[in-house]
Design a protein around this motif. Sequence first.
Motif, mmCIF file in Angstrom:
data_model
loop_
_atom_site.group_PDB
_atom_site.id
_atom_site.type_symbol
_atom_site.label_atom_id
_atom_site.label_comp_id
_atom_site.label_asym_id
_atom_site.label_seq_id
_atom_site.Cartn_x
_atom_site.Cartn_y
_atom_site.Cartn_z
ATOM 1 N N LEU A 80 16.334 43.512 8.775
ATOM 2 C CA LEU A 80 17.655 43.056 8.334
ATOM 3 C C LEU A 80 18.791 43.736 9.096
ATOM 4 O O LEU A 80 19.959 43.513 8.789
ATOM 5 N N HIS A 81 18.438 44.578 10.049
ATOM 6 C CA HIS A 81 19.412 45.242 10.933
ATOM 7 C C HIS A 81 20.371 46.157 10.187
ATOM 8 O O HIS A 81 21.564 46.201 10.478
ATOM 9 N N PHE A 82 19.819 46.892 9.212
ATOM 10 C CA PHE A 82 20.588 47.939 8.555
ATOM 11 C C PHE A 82 20.260 49.254 9.253
ATOM 12 O O PHE A 82 19.468 49.286 10.192
ATOM 13 N N ARG A 141 13.382 38.852 0.153
ATOM 14 C CA ARG A 141 12.096 38.282 -0.279
ATOM 15 C C ARG A 141 11.122 38.116 0.891
ATOM 16 O O ARG A 141 9.921 38.039 0.689
ATOM 17 N N TYR A 142 11.653 38.077 2.114
ATOM 18 C CA TYR A 142 10.809 37.911 3.301
ATOM 19 C C TYR A 142 10.513 39.222 4.026
ATOM 20 O O TYR A 142 9.842 39.222 5.046
ATOM 21 N N TRP A 193 12.463 51.621 6.799
ATOM 22 C CA TRP A 193 12.154 51.227 8.172
ATOM 23 C C TRP A 193 12.091 49.706 8.277
ATOM 24 O O TRP A 193 12.635 49.118 9.215
ATOM 25 N N GLN A 194 11.465 49.064 7.302
ATOM 26 C CA GLN A 194 11.377 47.594 7.295
ATOM 27 C C GLN A 194 12.761 46.962 7.130
ATOM 28 O O GLN A 194 13.095 45.992 7.809
ATOM 29 N N LYS A 240 22.368 35.623 -0.854
ATOM 30 C CA LYS A 240 21.751 35.442 0.470
ATOM 31 C C LYS A 240 20.942 36.672 0.866
ATOM 32 O O LYS A 240 19.843 36.542 1.408
ATOM 33 N N LEU A 241 21.482 37.852 0.588
ATOM 34 C CA LEU A 241 20.758 39.092 0.884
ATOM 35 C C LEU A 241 19.448 39.152 0.101
ATOM 36 O O LEU A 241 18.401 39.510 0.645
#
Length: 147
Positions: free
Chosen positions: A43-45, A123-124, A37-38, A117-118
């Motif tokens: 990250l718009h997955f 990490r955030y 869910w996060q 980059k991913l």
Amino acid sequence: MSVLKLKLDQDQLVEDFFEDTFLVGIASSARDYQLCWQLNRQLHFDFRVNNSLEIKLTKGARSFYFPVFDFLEPTKTVEHYLYNNHCKGEFLLPELKHIHYIWLIKGNYYQQEDIKKLIELLRYVEMVQLVSLLDIRDIKNKMNLIF
């Protein structure tokens, strides 16, 4: 009359399955659906549990089921799979006991820099404590990831 026996070439199967892939290890105390869910939100997955990909391992008389979440990026022909590495004290990849989730990215669209980059973005993400790029050559139980 001779009987033809077919032998599965596991080395070739592993090589084919892991061609054009990246593996990312994630440490998180979140439940798998909470982490997805996060990831989806931040990250718009669009990770969804895929019951047909669930991995069953049997040890002695006990069976362990490891859920797999997937997401297809059709415009980039990239497949994302998020494996839960823990089930009732057992591990899908016992050599990675400190890793709770394994994110497999399959397809030739992304390059090493894209994955870096991913990882930085991961990490955030709330509930993510640690992220690392995994080297498939260091994984002893690769067959456990193949569905």
